[in-house]
Design an enzyme around this catalytic site. Sequence first.
Site, mmCIF file in Angstrom:
data_model
loop_
_atom_site.group_PDB
_atom_site.id
_atom_site.type_symbol
_atom_site.label_atom_id
_atom_site.label_comp_id
_atom_site.label_asym_id
_atom_site.label_seq_id
_atom_site.Cartn_x
_atom_site.Cartn_y
_atom_site.Cartn_z
ATOM 1 N N SER A 164 0.839 -1.205 0.000
ATOM 2 C CA SER A 164 0.000 0.000 0.000
ATOM 3 C C SER A 164 0.870 1.250 0.000
ATOM 4 O O SER A 164 1.602 1.504 0.966
ATOM 5 C CB SER A 164 -0.896 0.008 1.241
ATOM 6 O OG SER A 164 -1.389 1.317 1.451
ATOM 7 N N HIS A 189 -0.858 -0.946 -4.438
ATOM 8 C CA HIS A 189 -2.169 -0.553 -3.909
ATOM 9 C C HIS A 189 -2.179 0.948 -3.612
ATOM 10 O O HIS A 189 -1.376 1.444 -2.821
ATOM 11 C CB HIS A 189 -2.425 -1.347 -2.626
ATOM 12 C CG HIS A 189 -3.781 -1.193 -2.043
ATOM 13 N ND1 HIS A 189 -4.893 -1.862 -2.506
ATOM 14 C CD2 HIS A 189 -4.211 -0.424 -1.009
ATOM 15 C CE1 HIS A 189 -5.938 -1.528 -1.764
ATOM 16 N NE2 HIS A 189 -5.555 -0.661 -0.851
ATOM 17 N N ASP A 197 -4.102 4.022 -2.099
ATOM 18 C CA ASP A 197 -5.206 4.363 -1.184
ATOM 19 C C ASP A 197 -5.637 5.808 -1.374
ATOM 20 O O ASP A 197 -5.017 6.721 -0.837
ATOM 21 C CB ASP A 197 -4.746 4.150 0.264
ATOM 22 C CG ASP A 197 -4.754 2.687 0.616
ATOM 23 O OD1 ASP A 197 -3.761 2.203 1.197
ATOM 24 O OD2 ASP A 197 -5.754 2.018 0.311
ATOM 25 N N MET A 235 -8.028 8.819 -0.644
ATOM 26 C CA MET A 235 -8.945 9.218 0.430
ATOM 27 C C MET A 235 -9.349 10.683 0.233
ATOM 28 O O MET A 235 -8.493 11.526 -0.052
ATOM 29 C CB MET A 235 -8.241 9.067 1.786
ATOM 30 C CG MET A 235 -7.775 7.659 2.060
ATOM 31 S SD MET A 235 -6.876 7.568 3.623
ATOM 32 C CE MET A 235 -6.355 5.866 3.557
ATOM 33 N N HIS A 289 -7.689 1.778 -4.750
ATOM 34 C CA HIS A 289 -8.745 1.636 -3.732
ATOM 35 C C HIS A 289 -9.259 3.037 -3.421
ATOM 36 O O HIS A 289 -8.581 3.817 -2.752
ATOM 37 C CB HIS A 289 -8.116 0.973 -2.496
ATOM 38 C CG HIS A 289 -9.036 0.859 -1.326
ATOM 39 N ND1 HIS A 289 -8.550 0.622 -0.046
ATOM 40 C CD2 HIS A 289 -10.373 0.954 -1.205
ATOM 41 C CE1 HIS A 289 -9.563 0.558 0.792
ATOM 42 N NE2 HIS A 289 -10.687 0.762 0.112
ATOM 43 N N MET A 301 -11.430 5.378 -1.459
ATOM 44 C CA MET A 301 -12.231 5.573 -0.250
ATOM 45 C C MET A 301 -12.803 6.990 -0.343
ATOM 46 O O MET A 301 -12.361 7.929 0.333
ATOM 47 C CB MET A 301 -11.355 5.409 1.000
ATOM 48 C CG MET A 301 -10.931 3.961 1.228
ATOM 49 S SD MET A 301 -9.504 3.771 2.278
ATOM 50 C CE MET A 301 -8.215 3.912 1.029
ATOM 51 N N MET A 346 -12.088 -4.984 4.276
ATOM 52 C CA MET A 346 -11.286 -4.110 5.133
ATOM 53 C C MET A 346 -11.152 -4.754 6.507
ATOM 54 O O MET A 346 -12.149 -5.007 7.188
ATOM 55 C CB MET A 346 -11.949 -2.740 5.255
ATOM 56 C CG MET A 346 -11.949 -1.921 3.983
ATOM 57 S SD MET A 346 -10.316 -1.713 3.278
ATOM 58 C CE MET A 346 -9.511 -0.798 4.587
ATOM 59 N N PHE A 391 -6.579 5.044 7.545
ATOM 60 C CA PHE A 391 -5.196 5.200 8.017
ATOM 61 C C PHE A 391 -4.416 3.881 7.917
ATOM 62 O O PHE A 391 -5.008 2.802 8.064
ATOM 63 C CB PHE A 391 -5.172 5.671 9.485
ATOM 64 C CG PHE A 391 -5.844 7.008 9.676
ATOM 65 C CD1 PHE A 391 -7.206 7.076 9.964
ATOM 66 C CD2 PHE A 391 -5.134 8.186 9.521
ATOM 67 C CE1 PHE A 391 -7.857 8.301 10.094
ATOM 68 C CE2 PHE A 391 -5.766 9.422 9.657
ATOM 69 C CZ PHE A 391 -7.130 9.479 9.947
ATOM 70 N N ASP A 421 -7.267 -6.095 3.442
ATOM 71 C CA ASP A 421 -6.547 -4.817 3.516
ATOM 72 C C ASP A 421 -6.624 -4.211 4.917
ATOM 73 O O ASP A 421 -7.696 -3.821 5.365
ATOM 74 C CB ASP A 421 -7.218 -3.879 2.504
ATOM 75 C CG ASP A 421 -6.551 -2.543 2.388
ATOM 76 O OD1 ASP A 421 -7.085 -1.691 1.675
ATOM 77 O OD2 ASP A 421 -5.491 -2.341 3.031
ATOM 78 N N SER A 438 2.395 -0.704 6.289
ATOM 79 C CA SER A 438 3.449 -0.504 7.302
ATOM 80 C C SER A 438 4.297 -1.759 7.521
ATOM 81 O O SER A 438 5.423 -1.678 8.011
ATOM 82 C CB SER A 438 2.810 -0.064 8.622
ATOM 83 O OG SER A 438 1.764 -0.968 8.978
#
Length: 218
Positions: free
Chosen positions: A8, A33, A35, A37, A66, A68, A140, A146, A178, A201
């Site tokens: 990610s 990936h 993310d 947002m 992805h 969001m 999820m 986050f 994820d 992470s």
Amino acid sequence: MKTIIAPSLLSADFTNLDSEITKMENAGADWLHFDVMDGHFVPNISFGVPVLKSIKGKFNLINDVHIMISDPYFYASKFIKAGAQILTFHYEACKNDNDVFRTIDLIHSYGAKAGLSIKPGTPIFKIFPFLYSLDLVLIMSVEPGFGGQAFIEDSIDKIAILSKKIKQNNIKCLIEVDGGINGETGKKCVEAGANILVAGSYLFGHDDVEERINKLKL
Ligand code: DX5
Ligand code: ZN
């Protein structure tokens, strides 16, 4: 089928994106990936089309986007034109089932694969009506918004129920998980039926990233 690993980008060092992504590619990652947002559907703002556009075509990783965000139908084509090969939107961002179906159809009409994501609090049966139309379901295992959060253990049951439904009905839809994925949680997810693992992470910022990816692929 070998487990697909999707680092990610949210956890990457944004001052060195080229080398960060190259490191993941060389370490054996399969997808990248993204993310996205909007600070409205989720309480955080990350990045959007310009970052995706700057990466398009530069790496041998599948761009797994992805979103969001609210109103995914309106933004879908913009992300696909910017390089999304898989575009995953949220069930909770849609007005009703027809809105979900029309968004899936729109994504397919632009030549991308369609994924549908559900938050931890959404029951898995809510997305059963869409399984024959989807290329993947993104479960999820943390509240979206986050990186670096703890894995929600209930996710394992959701994966197992969905995997059983897919196998029993010979459906071609993949299962992606994820949030909070590491060597231990990733193994549990794959044992329950996950095909793709997203990890932020656990992969970015570590010198032993190849070992970590290999551990997730076991
Ligand atoms: C959360 C994102 C996840 C997150 C994963 O809203 O969708 O992809 O970045 O980060 P980790 O692997 O650190 O939980
Ligand atoms: Zn994500």
